[in-house]
Design an enzyme around this catalytic site. Sequence first.
Site, PDB file in Angstrom:
ATOM      1  N   TYR A  55      65.145 -15.146 -36.492  1.00 43.83           N
ATOM      2  CA  TYR A  55      65.574 -13.791 -36.150  1.00 43.83           C
ATOM      3  C   TYR A  55      64.919 -13.345 -34.855  1.00 43.83           C
ATOM      4  CZ  TYR A  55      67.115 -13.534 -41.061  1.00 43.83           C
ATOM      5  OH  TYR A  55      67.726 -13.767 -42.276  1.00 43.83           O
ATOM      6  N   LEU A 241      75.898  -5.280 -48.471  1.00 45.65           N
ATOM      7  CA  LEU A 241      77.031  -4.492 -47.967  1.00 45.65           C
ATOM      8  C   LEU A 241      78.051  -5.378 -47.257  1.00 45.65           C
ATOM      9  CD1 LEU A 241      75.028  -1.450 -46.475  1.00 45.65           C
ATOM     10  CD2 LEU A 241      76.261  -1.566 -48.663  1.00 45.65           C
ATOM     11  N   LEU A 246      81.275  -3.133 -46.682  1.00 47.66           N
ATOM     12  CA  LEU A 246      81.405  -2.352 -47.923  1.00 47.66           C
ATOM     13  C   LEU A 246      81.036  -0.870 -47.756  1.00 47.66           C
ATOM     14  CD1 LEU A 246      80.199  -5.083 -50.450  1.00 47.66           C
ATOM     15  CD2 LEU A 246      82.363  -3.834 -50.639  1.00 47.66           C
ATOM     16  N   GLY A 248      82.719   0.862 -45.753  1.00 47.15           N
ATOM     17  CA  GLY A 248      84.033   1.425 -45.461  1.00 47.15           C
ATOM     18  C   GLY A 248      84.202   1.782 -43.989  1.00 47.15           C
TER      19      GLY A 248
HETATM   20  N1  LIG Z   1      69.222 -15.994 -45.799  1.00 45.32           N
HETATM   21  C1  LIG Z   1      70.234 -15.723 -45.011  1.00 45.32           C
HETATM   22  O1  LIG Z   1      70.979 -16.613 -44.573  1.00 45.32           O
HETATM   23  C2  LIG Z   1      70.476 -14.291 -44.618  1.00 45.32           C
HETATM   24  C3  LIG Z   1      71.692 -13.920 -44.014  1.00 45.32           C
HETATM   25  C4  LIG Z   1      71.900 -12.563 -43.710  1.00 45.32           C
HETATM   26  C5  LIG Z   1      70.894 -11.639 -43.982  1.00 45.32           C
HETATM   27  N2  LIG Z   1      69.709 -12.030 -44.540  1.00 45.32           N
HETATM   28  C6  LIG Z   1      68.634 -11.048 -44.846  1.00 45.32           C
HETATM   29  O2  LIG Z   1      69.194  -9.923 -45.508  1.00 45.32           O
HETATM   30  C7  LIG Z   1      68.963  -8.737 -44.753  1.00 45.32           C
HETATM   31  C8  LIG Z   1      70.153  -7.808 -44.906  1.00 45.32           C
HETATM   32  O3  LIG Z   1      71.347  -8.475 -44.488  1.00 45.32           O
HETATM   33  P1  LIG Z   1      72.543  -7.664 -43.844  1.00 45.32           P
HETATM   34  O4  LIG Z   1      72.016  -6.912 -42.671  1.00 45.32           O
HETATM   35  O5  LIG Z   1      73.664  -8.595 -43.635  1.00 45.32           O
HETATM   36  O6  LIG Z   1      72.835  -6.616 -45.043  1.00 45.32           O
HETATM   37  P2  LIG Z   1      74.057  -5.636 -45.312  1.00 45.32           P
HETATM   38  O7  LIG Z   1      73.490  -4.577 -46.194  1.00 45.32           O
HETATM   39  O8  LIG Z   1      75.228  -6.365 -45.823  1.00 45.32           O
HETATM   40  O9  LIG Z   1      74.448  -5.024 -43.879  1.00 45.32           O
HETATM   41  C9  LIG Z   1      73.545  -4.184 -43.230  1.00 45.32           C
HETATM   42  C10 LIG Z   1      74.243  -3.552 -42.034  1.00 45.32           C
HETATM   43  O10 LIG Z   1      75.254  -2.637 -42.468  1.00 45.32           O
HETATM   44  C11 LIG Z   1      75.248  -1.468 -41.657  1.00 45.32           C
HETATM   45  N3  LIG Z   1      74.870  -0.323 -42.501  1.00 45.32           N
HETATM   46  C12 LIG Z   1      73.834  -0.237 -43.388  1.00 45.32           C
HETATM   47  N4  LIG Z   1      73.822   0.953 -44.003  1.00 45.32           N
HETATM   48  C13 LIG Z   1      74.860   1.645 -43.514  1.00 45.32           C
HETATM   49  C14 LIG Z   1      75.360   2.934 -43.769  1.00 45.32           C
HETATM   50  N5  LIG Z   1      74.787   3.766 -44.641  1.00 45.32           N
HETATM   51  N6  LIG Z   1      76.483   3.337 -43.092  1.00 45.32           N
HETATM   52  C15 LIG Z   1      77.081   2.513 -42.202  1.00 45.32           C
HETATM   53  N7  LIG Z   1      76.624   1.277 -41.906  1.00 45.32           N
HETATM   54  C16 LIG Z   1      75.545   0.839 -42.560  1.00 45.32           C
HETATM   55  C17 LIG Z   1      74.242  -1.735 -40.533  1.00 45.32           C
HETATM   56  O11 LIG Z   1      74.875  -2.431 -39.464  1.00 45.32           O
HETATM   57  P3  LIG Z   1      75.455  -1.737 -38.134  1.00 45.32           P
HETATM   58  O12 LIG Z   1      74.825  -0.388 -37.984  1.00 45.32           O
HETATM   59  O13 LIG Z   1      75.144  -2.675 -37.047  1.00 45.32           O
HETATM   60  O14 LIG Z   1      76.939  -1.669 -38.342  1.00 45.32           O
HETATM   61  C18 LIG Z   1      73.281  -2.708 -41.213  1.00 45.32           C
HETATM   62  O15 LIG Z   1      72.549  -3.488 -40.302  1.00 45.32           O
HETATM   63  C19 LIG Z   1      68.681  -9.232 -43.329  1.00 45.32           C
HETATM   64  O16 LIG Z   1      67.910  -8.343 -42.556  1.00 45.32           O
HETATM   65  C20 LIG Z   1      67.935 -10.508 -43.616  1.00 45.32           C
HETATM   66  O17 LIG Z   1      66.580 -10.204 -43.935  1.00 45.32           O
HETATM   67  C21 LIG Z   1      69.517 -13.335 -44.881  1.00 45.32           C
END
Ligand SMILES: NC(=O)c1ccc[n+]([C@@H]2O[C@H](COP(=O)([O-])OP(=O)(O)OC[C@H]3O[C@@H](n4cnc5c(N)ncnc54)[C@H](OP(=O)(O)O)[C@@H]3O)[C@@H](O)[C@H]2O)c1
Length: 351
Positions: A55, A241, A246, A248
């Site tokens: 990262y 999400l 998710l 929306g």
């Molecule tokens: N092991 C793996 O391969 C792997 C892969 C992915 C992630 N991860 C880990 O999991 C963590 C979370 O993953 P993820 O970021 O993909 O999780 P996620 O919960 O699916 O997406 C988070 C993203 O959604 C948006 N968001 C969050 N809350 C919101 C809200 N209330 N309203 C509107 N948009 C919102 C933001 O992006 P924007 O503001 O940019 O739109 C945020 O960065 C990562 O930081 C990492 O530590 C691991």
Amino acid sequence: MTMRMRKLGRTDIDVSVCCLGTMTYGQQNTEQEGHAQMDYALERGINFFDTAELYSIPPMAETYGNTEQVIGSWFKKNGNRDKVVLASKITGRSSVINWMRGEKPVLTRIVKEQIDQAVEQSLQRLQTDYIDLYQLHWPDRKAAIFGEKMSESDWQAERETFDAQLNALEEHVQKGNIRHLGLSNESPYGVMKFLQASEKGGTSRVASIQNAFNLLNREFETALEEVCRYEDVSLLAYSPLAQGVLTGKYRDGALPIGSRKQLFNRLQRYEGPIAEKALNAYLDLALELEVDPTQLAIRFCDTRPYMGSTIIGSTTMEQLKICIDAFDLEWSEVMEDCVNAIHQVQPNPCP
Ligand SMILES: NC(=O)c1ccc[n+]([C@@H]2O[C@H](COP(=O)([O-])OP(=O)(O)OC[C@H]3O[C@@H](n4cnc5c(N)ncnc54)[C@H](OP(=O)(O)O)[C@@H]3O)[C@@H](O)[C@H]2O)c1
């Protein structure tokens, strides 16, 4: 409400049911923003942070290691390393991400030489002398990960043995560099082979598996659930999400400025007509129940009986608050029945 805690695998470590994902720090979020998020998360009772040597995201030669540096400078500034259960990861096999192990391009692998280098460099960036949970980001063997399919030649590709990986990692456990081991993007086959190898070899047992898990991808329930429940391997759910889908915010083709999709266009895993149909059903359900779709999606993960910790990600303080508050949403029988009904009609559109 007070943050709830759960045991991590068969370890004696208690982790918060909400884990703070950090992969936006150092690219989409500045160091200062990352520090503010970690301050706030700690105040809210979150003691579990997840990062990786790879990262910030999206992965680039210029930015890998940035997130660990942001966490390291926060530890140094606050002197609070002992307040956090820190999870990091070594990068799995990749011929594309070939810029992590020196000047010349090298096939990234989970082999002793690269493990030694990766652990040492993560510790330096994190300004700490131990990592609580050291995860294999994805396997050393070629495997069907991130929704991809295996080609015939992939099955023949050389792979490191499970024993050799565990033996090399065990040296770092013995030195105190690593407290526990975890897997990520793994299959039932991989989890069982690691468990068998550690039992036979007397090496550390994997405590957790960090896989994608959300309303659009409940693949974990197909076969991993059985392995993980009987073997006490905690699920750490990432992308609850579906990378923001998710919430929306992208409904009906919307593309908010500054969102992950608008900035990087890397959300293909959660797109397509079948995914959209299921997504709209979950978003309509949230409207009908008058709950925030973000909170419905996160609390769905949190209420699964096999869940270890749900890893949230946010790019603003407002998002972070909404995500953390989701853990206090009352989960009703109606919610349970309705999400299961949608899942039955359209199971796992985004594996
Ligand atoms: N092991 C793996 O391969 C792997 C892969 C992915 C992630 N991860 C880990 O999991 C963590 C979370 O993953 P993820 O970021 O993909 O999780 P996620 O919960 O699916 O997406 C988070 C993203 O959604 C948006 N968001 C969050 N809350 C919101 C809200 N209330 N309203 C509107 N948009 C919102 C933001 O992006 P924007 O503001 O940019 O739109 C945020 O960065 C990562 O930081 C990492 O530590 C691991």
